[in-house]
Design an enzyme around this catalytic site. Structure first.
Site, PDB file in Angstrom:
ATOM      1  N   ARG A  71       0.814  -1.218   0.000  1.00 52.41           N
ATOM      2  CA  ARG A  71       0.000   0.000   0.000  1.00 52.41           C
ATOM      3  C   ARG A  71       0.852   1.274   0.000  1.00 52.41           C
ATOM      4  O   ARG A  71       0.335   2.364  -0.185  1.00 52.41           O
ATOM      5  CB  ARG A  71      -0.958  -0.009   1.199  1.00 52.41           C
ATOM      6  CG  ARG A  71      -2.107  -0.974   1.037  1.00 52.41           C
ATOM      7  CD  ARG A  71      -3.004  -1.027   2.253  1.00 52.41           C
ATOM      8  NE  ARG A  71      -2.419  -1.813   3.340  1.00 52.41           N
ATOM      9  CZ  ARG A  71      -3.015  -2.067   4.497  1.00 52.41           C
ATOM     10  NH1 ARG A  71      -4.224  -1.561   4.718  1.00 52.41           N
ATOM     11  NH2 ARG A  71      -2.431  -2.801   5.423  1.00 52.41           N
TER      12      ARG A  71
ATOM     13  N   LYS B  88     -16.457   7.464  -2.269  1.00 52.22           N
ATOM     14  CA  LYS B  88     -16.211   7.860  -0.879  1.00 52.22           C
ATOM     15  C   LYS B  88     -15.074   8.871  -0.811  1.00 52.22           C
ATOM     16  O   LYS B  88     -14.308   9.043  -1.753  1.00 52.22           O
ATOM     17  CB  LYS B  88     -15.877   6.644  -0.023  1.00 52.22           C
ATOM     18  CG  LYS B  88     -14.502   6.055  -0.264  1.00 52.22           C
ATOM     19  CD  LYS B  88     -14.209   4.897   0.679  1.00 52.22           C
ATOM     20  CE  LYS B  88     -12.751   4.491   0.632  1.00 52.22           C
ATOM     21  NZ  LYS B  88     -12.272   4.053  -0.656  1.00 52.22           N
TER      22      LYS B  88
ATOM     23  N   ARG C 160     -11.856   9.921   1.949  1.00 50.61           N
ATOM     24  CA  ARG C 160     -11.130   9.441   3.121  1.00 50.61           C
ATOM     25  C   ARG C 160     -10.468  10.633   3.821  1.00 50.61           C
ATOM     26  O   ARG C 160      -9.412  11.117   3.389  1.00 50.61           O
ATOM     27  CB  ARG C 160     -10.090   8.407   2.709  1.00 50.61           C
ATOM     28  CG  ARG C 160      -9.436   7.683   3.884  1.00 50.61           C
ATOM     29  CD  ARG C 160      -8.302   6.778   3.414  1.00 50.61           C
ATOM     30  NE  ARG C 160      -8.753   5.731   2.522  1.00 50.61           N
ATOM     31  CZ  ARG C 160      -9.216   4.567   2.934  1.00 50.61           C
ATOM     32  NH1 ARG C 160      -9.300   4.320   4.231  1.00 50.61           N
ATOM     33  NH2 ARG C 160      -9.602   3.647   2.079  1.00 50.61           N
TER      34      ARG C 160
ATOM     35  N   GLY D 138     -13.421  -0.693   8.173  1.00 52.60           N
ATOM     36  CA  GLY D 138     -14.251   0.499   8.209  1.00 52.60           C
ATOM     37  C   GLY D 138     -14.870   0.820   6.862  1.00 52.60           C
ATOM     38  O   GLY D 138     -16.061   1.137   6.763  1.00 52.60           O
TER      39      GLY D 138
END
Length: 319
Positions: free
Chosen positions: A99, A198, A200, A231
């Protein structure tokens, strides 16, 4: 499957059950290796059989404790190189640090690139992994990297579980970045896709903003490569239910499941979370009624056998 007499498979300590299942699928014994940790945490590793001129496959997910497990891989690569192994393949089902594949801010590292450099410096001549968080990480290496996907495994399971109502299914990407992965799952199933848009505001904190697509009355199946605190998945599942979905489940390759993940999943609108055994799960995860696990051992065994016998593994990339 055919077994090369020049092949040996060894296991690190992060996921011995997966390694055992891989050799069972191949039909060969596990290589004999001694791994210990000294009182100060240093790792001692020794191959307990001659590996001169052999093709070595070392299986180790670099999950929590990430740095310790990564160091174990590096030491195993170095030991194999110094023992005159012919080829050394690091089999890393879950590739930690994936990541961190770009500079996220000023004066920050690209840790995935650093890990690639370390593996090559230690002696790895090939890497086999599954569902890299960012496929461009393959370009960080100057050695072959085989990145296989769990998509076919998920498709087979979805067809089995939902054989009576495929027309009600819809594949959902939990974010815009996962659209390609979602399409790869939706195409063989012959279903539509939707996208959760979404924002973040902070790491591991996701706020659902909008649903792109009509999910009313549909069984929504979210697909992703990693579930960490869960989440994102839980917020997306609630948003989908609020927009009229009849049911929401999720298929995720790597169950990192850190912090409050199990509690979040248990209390969420998710009916089920399906993960693979790329990461060995603790008892609280396996005891959660909403979590189910599929094995990637047959896929990895097939890939390892094909690599050892100089056969193409492209069929494992697609359905």
């Amino acid at each position: 499957m055919p077994i090369s007499l020049k092949m040996r498979l060894f296991s690190g300590t992060s996921n011995i059950p997966l390694s055992t299942s891989i050799v069972d699928n191949i039909g060969m014994p596990m290589g004999n290796m001694n791994i210990q940790r000294f009182a100060d945490g240093e790792i001692y590793l020794q191959y307990m059989e001659s590996i001169r001129g052999l093709d070595i496959f070392f299986v180790q997910s670099t999950c929590k404790p990430t740095n310790s497990n990564l160091m174990e891989v590096l030491i195993a690569m170095d030991a194999a190189k110094r023992a005159s192994a012919r080829h050394i393949c690091a089999v890393i089902p879950y590739f930690g640090y994936a990541r961190q594949d770009r500079k996220s801010a000023s004066r920050t590292p690209i840790s995935a690139k650093l890990v690639a450099d370390l593996l090559q410096a230690a002696g790895a001549t090939r890497v086999l992994t599954m569902d890299l968080h960012a496929t461009q990480i393959q370009g960080f290496f100057d050695i072959p990297v085989d990145n296989i996907f769990a998509t076919s495994l998920f498709v087979a399971d979805i067809r089995t579980v939902n054989e009576h109502n495929p027309q009600e299914l819809m594949v959902v990407s939990p974010d815009v970045g996962g659209v390609v992965r979602s399409r790869a799952l939706a195409k063989p199933l012959g279903v539509d896709i939707a996208i959760v848009d979404k924002r973040r505001p902070a790491p591991n904190v996701a706020k659902v903003m909008n649903i792109v697509g009509d999910v009313r009355g549909r069984h929504c199946i979210m697909v992703d490569d990693i579930v960490d605190t869960a989440g994102t998945l839980c917020n997306a599942a609630q948003a989908l239910m609020d927009h009229g979905a009849s049911k929401v489940s999720a298929y995720v390759t790597h169950g990192v499941l850190s912090g409050p993940a199990v509690e979040n999943i248990s209390k969420s609108a998710l009916s089920e979370l399906v993960i693979t055994d790329s990461i060995k799960q603790p008892e609280p995860v396996m005891a959660c009624e909403k979590i189910r696990q599929l094995s990637i051992a047959p896929m990895l065994a097939d890939a390892i056998s094909r690599i050892s016998n100089d056969r193409s593994i492209s069929s494992l990339y697609t359905i």
